[in-house]
Design an enzyme around this catalytic site. Sequence first.
Site, mmCIF file in Angstrom:
data_model
loop_
_atom_site.group_PDB
_atom_site.id
_atom_site.type_symbol
_atom_site.label_atom_id
_atom_site.label_comp_id
_atom_site.label_asym_id
_atom_site.label_seq_id
_atom_site.Cartn_x
_atom_site.Cartn_y
_atom_site.Cartn_z
ATOM 1 N N ASP A 163 1.047 9.121 13.090
ATOM 2 C CA ASP A 163 1.889 9.870 12.143
ATOM 3 C C ASP A 163 1.828 11.396 12.289
ATOM 4 O OD1 ASP A 163 1.430 7.309 11.265
ATOM 5 O OD2 ASP A 163 0.741 7.869 9.278
ATOM 6 N N SER B 260 -3.534 10.054 6.971
ATOM 7 C CA SER B 260 -2.374 10.940 6.878
ATOM 8 C C SER B 260 -2.328 11.776 5.615
ATOM 9 C CB SER B 260 -1.086 10.124 6.982
ATOM 10 O OG SER B 260 -0.885 9.775 8.310
ATOM 11 N N ARG C 58 -2.608 5.895 -0.404
ATOM 12 C CA ARG C 58 -2.865 6.902 0.655
ATOM 13 C C ARG C 58 -1.658 7.761 0.978
ATOM 14 N NH1 ARG C 58 -3.923 2.127 3.350
ATOM 15 N NH2 ARG C 58 -2.182 1.243 4.514
HETATM 16 C C1 FRU Z 1 0.912 4.886 8.880
HETATM 17 C C2 FRU Z 1 -0.574 4.849 8.544
HETATM 18 C C3 FRU Z 1 -0.862 5.608 7.273
HETATM 19 C C4 FRU Z 1 -2.307 5.990 7.464
HETATM 20 C C5 FRU Z 1 -2.362 6.289 8.935
HETATM 21 C C6 FRU Z 1 -3.676 5.992 9.592
HETATM 22 O O1 FRU Z 1 1.155 4.731 10.236
HETATM 23 O O2 FRU Z 1 -1.031 3.523 8.467
HETATM 24 O O3 FRU Z 1 -0.616 4.887 6.089
HETATM 25 O O4 FRU Z 1 -2.673 7.079 6.690
HETATM 26 O O5 FRU Z 1 -1.341 5.524 9.531
HETATM 27 O O6 FRU Z 1 -3.651 6.417 10.928
#
Ligand code: FRU
Length: 508
Positions: free
Chosen positions: A27, A88, A155
Amino acid sequence: MHLTEKRLSDPYRPGFHLTPPRGWMNDPNGLCFFQGEYHVFFQYTPESASGAGKRCWGHYAGKDLFGLSFRGTVLFPDSEKDRNGAFSGSALVTDEELLLYYTGNVEWEGDYDHTYAGREANTILVSSEDGEHFGQKLLLMSNKDYPAEYTCHVRDPKVWQTDGKIRMVQGGRLDGRNTPDGDKGAVLVLEKSEESPWRTVGSITTKQPFGYMWECPDYFEIGGQKYLSCCPQGLPSENDRWQNVYQSGYFRLPETFAIAKPERFRTIDDPEVRFNEWDMGFDFYAPQTFTDAVGRRILIGWAGGGDADYDNAPTVAHGWQHALTLPRELTLSETDGRIRQQPVAELNALRTDYRKATEYSETLLTTGMADIYAGGLSVETLLSREKKEDPAENENDGEGVGILSVRSASEVLFRLLLSRSGQGFRLTLTLSPQAGCGRKRRNALLNDIRDLRILIDRSIVEIYVNEGETVMTSRFYPSEDDAVKPYRLQLGGICAGVWDMKAAAWSR
Ligand code: FRU
């Protein structure tokens, strides 16, 4: 190393899409414009191209969106509060500081499912005065601070400032173990003012589950129209929509919808109608938006996705995996309230040689990087084209009329086909077995085709239809030998302007 040598040693490396210097990227995080520079942070696992290992935040920055330099890894999962990953999050820019809000992921060892028990989702803040050096990690909230109806999955804080308040949305999974519908995706809305700490305002969800979890939410307005973006997990894949394992799109919210209205649950009615997918391709997820100094709303997505049955083995062999999409400027389409996405205008500065590509003639894309534009299109003219004129395009009869194909020296890499569907039309992107690495076809339903813009960048293609009302992003992989030779473009029923592109001035 000279550019040509670099390309020979890694022919899959895109020239104007951001990729990790090495290892794994997912991300985009903390996108912002701060003290005269663009900042693009991203989920990063430098030691492993397959993504095995904990997530850090990598950092690119620079004055120009196509002139960013890698500034290193800035957040490591090195505290008790984020020991299983600096997940993220987003950035808030103040006069003096760049503030990063992110999720510290902690997974307890032992017999836990890590959904209902055994996972911590800590909301953490770090700040920087220069955009380069970041201070102490400050724990803002942990699971006990989120409403009890959430599972452990909360999150990806996205933060913005408005009316003297700071607001935040977080993605979440409501606990539905005691309901017939099961778990439900939701967005948690929080607020803070100068004097008061963070507090929950309420949750936004749907009556019936629209997926069991919503990741990476974002809230913004364009021209007064309100949008909530999120990534629902658990929507059933269908022929023409929700074709990936996890989806990514935005809800067009009613005019009267106030994001911070205190109410425990508010529901989005008709989510299926209001939800628009950001991108209909194979490789798109977890986008984030920000506004820059001139007020543009810019979106960057992860040109990848989780748990797919296709892969990027050719780049993993070169020690890296995944890319970010082009920065896309978002505008409101007055006709239907939907968002249009277009590559930011500064991409045009990378255009070099121009020529016209005409129907059936073969045009070489000499650098493996090209910007192709066809305007003034008429669907009926495209569809009335004789199918038999290009045998290669009839290999999969029934899929539609071929309007564009891109080949390597030895095979068709991908094609765009057009067909009728109900009252409208279906645009289909197909990849050849070798080039697709498991990617086969993706569809997009359209009312019309007026224009097409196609950005090809060695191993990634972004297709913008009708000034970006519909977009499709995909990776593709010729053989190593073919990837260093020009690609061949062939058009059916279309004339297009073609620019070769030069690589952006990244420094890694
Ligand atoms: C989305 C995700 C988010 C998380 C991150 C971890 O792709 O699963 O929800 O914060 O990637 O890398």
